[in-house]
Design a protein around this motif. Structure first.
Motif, PDB file in Angstrom:
ATOM      1  N   THR A  33      70.029 -19.744  20.674  1.00  0.00           N
ATOM      2  CA  THR A  33      70.658 -18.164  20.601  1.00  0.00           C
ATOM      3  C   THR A  33      71.123 -17.894  19.347  1.00  0.00           C
ATOM      4  O   THR A  33      72.146 -18.864  18.762  1.00  0.00           O
ATOM      5  CB  THR A  33      71.942 -18.106  21.751  1.00  0.00           C
ATOM      6  N   ARG A  34      70.716 -16.780  18.671  1.00  0.00           N
ATOM      7  CA  ARG A  34      71.166 -16.467  17.150  1.00  0.00           C
ATOM      8  C   ARG A  34      72.529 -15.554  17.560  1.00  0.00           C
ATOM      9  O   ARG A  34      72.816 -14.637  18.427  1.00  0.00           O
ATOM     10  CB  ARG A  34      70.328 -15.675  16.386  1.00  0.00           C
ATOM     11  N   VAL A  35      73.689 -15.842  16.950  1.00  0.00           N
ATOM     12  CA  VAL A  35      74.912 -15.214  16.887  1.00  0.00           C
ATOM     13  C   VAL A  35      75.243 -14.639  15.436  1.00  0.00           C
ATOM     14  O   VAL A  35      75.340 -15.346  14.484  1.00  0.00           O
ATOM     15  CB  VAL A  35      76.106 -16.103  17.442  1.00  0.00           C
ATOM     16  N   SER A  36      75.509 -13.466  15.348  1.00  0.00           N
ATOM     17  CA  SER A  36      76.084 -12.902  14.004  1.00  0.00           C
ATOM     18  C   SER A  36      77.306 -13.192  13.869  1.00  0.00           C
ATOM     19  O   SER A  36      78.400 -13.124  14.612  1.00  0.00           O
ATOM     20  CB  SER A  36      75.608 -11.500  13.814  1.00  0.00           C
ATOM     21  N   LEU A  68      84.011 -14.550  14.294  1.00  0.00           N
ATOM     22  CA  LEU A  68      83.316 -13.583  15.231  1.00  0.00           C
ATOM     23  C   LEU A  68      83.746 -12.241  14.848  1.00  0.00           C
ATOM     24  O   LEU A  68      84.407 -12.277  14.066  1.00  0.00           O
ATOM     25  CB  LEU A  68      84.039 -13.515  16.883  1.00  0.00           C
ATOM     26  N   LEU A  97      77.587 -24.227  15.608  1.00  0.00           N
ATOM     27  CA  LEU A  97      77.295 -22.792  15.579  1.00  0.00           C
ATOM     28  C   LEU A  97      77.529 -22.274  13.882  1.00  0.00           C
ATOM     29  O   LEU A  97      76.979 -21.721  13.250  1.00  0.00           O
ATOM     30  CB  LEU A  97      78.106 -21.694  16.559  1.00  0.00           C
ATOM     31  N   LEU A 142      79.278 -15.265  23.689  1.00  0.00           N
ATOM     32  CA  LEU A 142      78.344 -15.282  22.302  1.00  0.00           C
ATOM     33  C   LEU A 142      77.366 -14.135  22.376  1.00  0.00           C
ATOM     34  O   LEU A 142      77.139 -13.527  21.388  1.00  0.00           O
ATOM     35  CB  LEU A 142      78.067 -16.507  21.770  1.00  0.00           C
ATOM     36  N   LYS A 143      76.541 -13.923  23.647  1.00  0.00           N
ATOM     37  CA  LYS A 143      75.481 -13.204  23.686  1.00  0.00           C
ATOM     38  C   LYS A 143      75.819 -11.607  23.642  1.00  0.00           C
ATOM     39  O   LYS A 143      75.101 -10.723  23.434  1.00  0.00           O
ATOM     40  CB  LYS A 143      74.649 -13.608  24.938  1.00  0.00           C
ATOM     41  N   GLN A 192      78.354 -10.399  21.861  1.00  0.00           N
ATOM     42  CA  GLN A 192      78.945  -9.987  20.815  1.00  0.00           C
ATOM     43  C   GLN A 192      77.899  -8.896  20.123  1.00  0.00           C
ATOM     44  O   GLN A 192      76.905  -9.342  19.793  1.00  0.00           O
ATOM     45  CB  GLN A 192      79.317 -11.113  19.869  1.00  0.00           C
TER      46      GLN A 192
END
Length: 198
Positions: free
Chosen positions: A91-94, A101, A138, A164-165, A167
């Motif tokens: 999963t990619r999280v900015s 966050l 992460l 996280l998804k 966000q």
């Protein structure tokens, strides 16, 4: 003919070596952490047959992470299977400034509920075991997290990824509203000033 076959065989092996090297380089960019290992028993006619279940979290420490579950008769094989599974579910999280966050966020899975808060620089990772592993892989450096539900590591990890998804980064919000990022962030600063004035 035999010499040609040998030469071709050597070339094939070199090609295979190149592919293996590329795969190793790709794998080396990921950091993996074993979160939990569970011994399971299957009762059969002759007695009990033991196996192992592993939960692994992997990430590149640049905003990509995933988790996987693997079961096998031996611990190393279970970990290998879990790692392969995690690589398939990245999963990619900015991240804001590449360290925290963008906003506070809650996540849940089953009875597991987690609450994640953005934190100023220098705070560090304030989180429990399974959540800490997710943030470390992460690449998050500053975060405050609290688990307020089940302490089962599987539920905690899944609830963390659920949070996280959900966000949003300012860029994605601006694109959704068809406005510029600077306008959106200007509004936020203006809104804070108005709130302070009240």
């Amino acid at each position: 003919m035999a010499a040609e076959r040998e030469q071709r065989g050597g070339r094939d092996q070199r090609g295979g070596g190149r592919e293996r090297k590329e795969r190793e380089e790709r794998d080396s960019e990921f950091v993996d952490k074993l979160v939990h290992i569970n011994r399971v028993a299957k009762v059969v006619k002759g007695g009990k047959r033991f196996g192992f279940a592993a939960l692994v979290v992997i990430g590149d420490q640049k905003g990509r992470a995933g988790f996987g579950h693997g079961k096998a008769r031996e611990v190393p094989e279970a970990i290998r299977k879990a790692t392969e599974s995690a690589k398939r579910n990245l999963t990619r999280v900015s991240l804001r400034e590449g360290r925290t966050l963008h906003h506070d966020i809650a996540g849940r899975h089953g009875a597991g509920r987690v609450y994640l808060r953005a934190a100023p620089a220098g705070t560090g990772i304030i989180a429990g075991g399974p959540m800490r592993a997710v943030f470390e892989t992460l690449g998050v450096q500053d975060v405050v997290a609290k688990s307020i539900g089940s302490s089962n590591p599987y539920n905690m990890v899944r609830a963390t990824f659920d949070a996280l998804k959900h966000q949003d980064s300012p860029r994605s919000v601006a694109a959704r509203r068809n406005i510029k990022v600077s306008t959106l962030q200007g509004r936020r600063v203006g809104g804070d000033a108005e709130a302070a004035a009240d």
